[in-house]
Design a protein around this motif. Structure first.
Motif, mmCIF file in Angstrom:
data_model
loop_
_atom_site.group_PDB
_atom_site.id
_atom_site.type_symbol
_atom_site.label_atom_id
_atom_site.label_comp_id
_atom_site.label_asym_id
_atom_site.label_seq_id
_atom_site.Cartn_x
_atom_site.Cartn_y
_atom_site.Cartn_z
ATOM 1 N N TYR A 33 11.671 0.836 -2.745
ATOM 2 C CA TYR A 33 11.994 0.002 -1.206
ATOM 3 C C TYR A 33 10.857 0.499 -0.344
ATOM 4 O O TYR A 33 10.460 1.544 -0.358
ATOM 5 N N SER A 34 10.829 -0.325 0.731
ATOM 6 C CA SER A 34 9.991 0.019 1.828
ATOM 7 C C SER A 34 10.387 1.248 2.523
ATOM 8 O O SER A 34 11.508 1.783 2.674
ATOM 9 N N HIS A 35 9.430 2.096 2.669
ATOM 10 C CA HIS A 35 9.303 3.361 3.326
ATOM 11 C C HIS A 35 9.820 4.560 2.078
ATOM 12 O O HIS A 35 10.317 5.725 2.505
ATOM 13 N N ASP A 36 10.000 4.324 0.839
ATOM 14 C CA ASP A 36 10.341 5.384 -0.056
ATOM 15 C C ASP A 36 9.352 6.295 -0.437
ATOM 16 O O ASP A 36 8.142 5.956 -0.121
ATOM 17 N N ASN A 37 9.570 7.617 -0.466
ATOM 18 C CA ASN A 37 8.597 8.646 -0.529
ATOM 19 C C ASN A 37 8.263 8.610 -2.108
ATOM 20 O O ASN A 37 9.171 8.480 -3.127
ATOM 21 N N ILE A 38 7.063 8.901 -2.359
ATOM 22 C CA ILE A 38 6.493 8.910 -3.782
ATOM 23 C C ILE A 38 5.657 10.094 -3.954
ATOM 24 O O ILE A 38 4.886 10.437 -3.047
ATOM 25 N N THR A 39 5.634 10.951 -5.016
ATOM 26 C CA THR A 39 4.900 12.274 -5.121
ATOM 27 C C THR A 39 3.643 11.569 -6.161
ATOM 28 O O THR A 39 3.873 11.159 -7.197
ATOM 29 N N PHE A 63 0.808 -1.011 0.045
ATOM 30 C CA PHE A 63 -0.097 0.189 -0.114
ATOM 31 C C PHE A 63 0.891 1.210 -0.008
ATOM 32 O O PHE A 63 2.008 1.158 0.247
ATOM 33 N N LEU A 64 -0.002 2.277 -0.449
ATOM 34 C CA LEU A 64 0.666 3.735 -0.257
ATOM 35 C C LEU A 64 0.001 4.312 1.140
ATOM 36 O O LEU A 64 -1.243 4.179 1.019
ATOM 37 N N PRO A 96 5.704 -2.351 0.844
ATOM 38 C CA PRO A 96 5.462 -3.486 0.184
ATOM 39 C C PRO A 96 4.754 -4.452 0.481
ATOM 40 O O PRO A 96 4.239 -5.491 0.223
ATOM 41 N N ASN A 97 5.061 -4.664 2.072
ATOM 42 C CA ASN A 97 4.518 -5.628 2.981
ATOM 43 C C ASN A 97 4.747 -6.941 2.550
ATOM 44 O O ASN A 97 3.669 -7.869 2.660
#
Length: 306
Positions: free
Chosen positions: A145-151, A98-99, A161-162
């Protein structure tokens, strides 16, 4: 779900609760709670609560005596004898990618192939490929990768990613062992207006995708692989074609191209094909490596994996 505020919590595959808000996934305000109070983890198809606290954790008002307990739908969790904050288990489904927009506590549930915000306004493609997560935006292709920030929509989202260890190992074994068992077939009309695509498994099972507009993309990419093979280009570099060349040949823009690629990936995902049909790198894309045959009239062209 927080039983008082009804705020939803999207659980990570390993999710921590505690007063240490900087290091726990969900912060607890009760002074009787420990800094790292407990963990909820998905283990063997079950959500399990593991208690690390000094004062105890309670499920349905009963203290977790064995320091761990399996959770069920509608269970109520509290973190001290006095009650305080409580949470209700509203689902025991496996963890999903999820995001999260942390400023608004909004979630976007992801599958292994996503176009965001939607097909009509494609801004990002997020998908799983070769057991890794990939983000595509304009010409940029990068691993996630897990915890990456996306706009997205000019707002900041964080990616989770879980994946569980069991998931990762299973995907890797299944994918690597089965890709050689498939052959991709193209049936092309003489005027090339219609392209039928089907996949045949080594046990002769045939899956027919019919005639779709986005099949022309696969055909162009397949022919690029054949062309590179004839030129004696190294196998690892077969098939790459510039985005601009492809959009020009198809007469579409980049946004339309991304929508077509999303639909291709979705179709292959639905039959559990072991890899995405289209690979991308900066400014280029290609048909993923697999055997294929192109039939047009009485002519057959073949590409076989070494």
């Amino acid at each position: 779900m927080n039983s008082k505020t009804e705020a939803l919590i999207q659980l990570r595959s390993t999710h921590s609760f505690g007063r240490d808000v900087n290091n726990c996934d969900t912060g607890l305000s009760d002074s009787l709670c420990s800094r790292n109070h407990c963990i909820i983890e998905y283990i063997g198809n079950t959500w399990v609560l593991i208690d690390h606290s000094k004062n105890g954790t309670y499920v349905n008002n009963k203290k977790v005596e064995a320091k761990r307990v399996s959770l069920n739908k509608d269970d109520t969790l509290t973190f001290s004898k006095k009650g305080g904050e409580s949470f209700i288990v509203i689902s025991t489904e496996p963890p999903q990618p999820f995001l999260i927009n942390q400023s608004k506590n909004h979630f976007i549930q992801l599958t292994s192939n996503n176009i965001l915000p939607n097909e009509n306004h494609p801004e990002l493609l997020i998908y799983r490929h070769n057991f890794e997560w990939v983000l595509e935006h304009d010409k940029t292709v990068k691993k996630l990768y897990s915890h990456d920030n996306i706009t997205l929509n000019k707002e900041s989202w964080v990616f989770f990613p879980n994946d569980t260890i069991q998931d990762t190992v299973t995907h890797a074994i299944n994918g690597l062992s089965s890709i050689h068992r498939y052959t991709l077939y193209f049936s092309v009309s003489l005027n090339e207006e219609n392209v039928q695509v089907s996949i045949q498994h080594h046990d002769d099972t045939l899956i027919d995708f019919g005639y779709k507009a986005h099949h022309h993309i696969l055909l162009i990419l397949a022919r690029q692989r054949l062309l590179d093979e004839a030129r004696c280009i190294p196998d690892s570099e077969h098939g790459w074609i510039a985005n601009e060349v492809l959009t020009s040949e198809l007469g579409i823009d980049t946004s339309h191209l991304n929508t077509h690629i999303y639909r291709l990936r979705k179709a292959f995902e639905e039959i559990k094909f072991p890899q995405t049909p289209v690979e991308r790198r900066f400014g280029e894309l290609r048909l993923s490596t697999c055997p294929f045959i192109i039939k047009k009239g009485n002519t057959n062209e073949q590409y076989m994996m070494q």
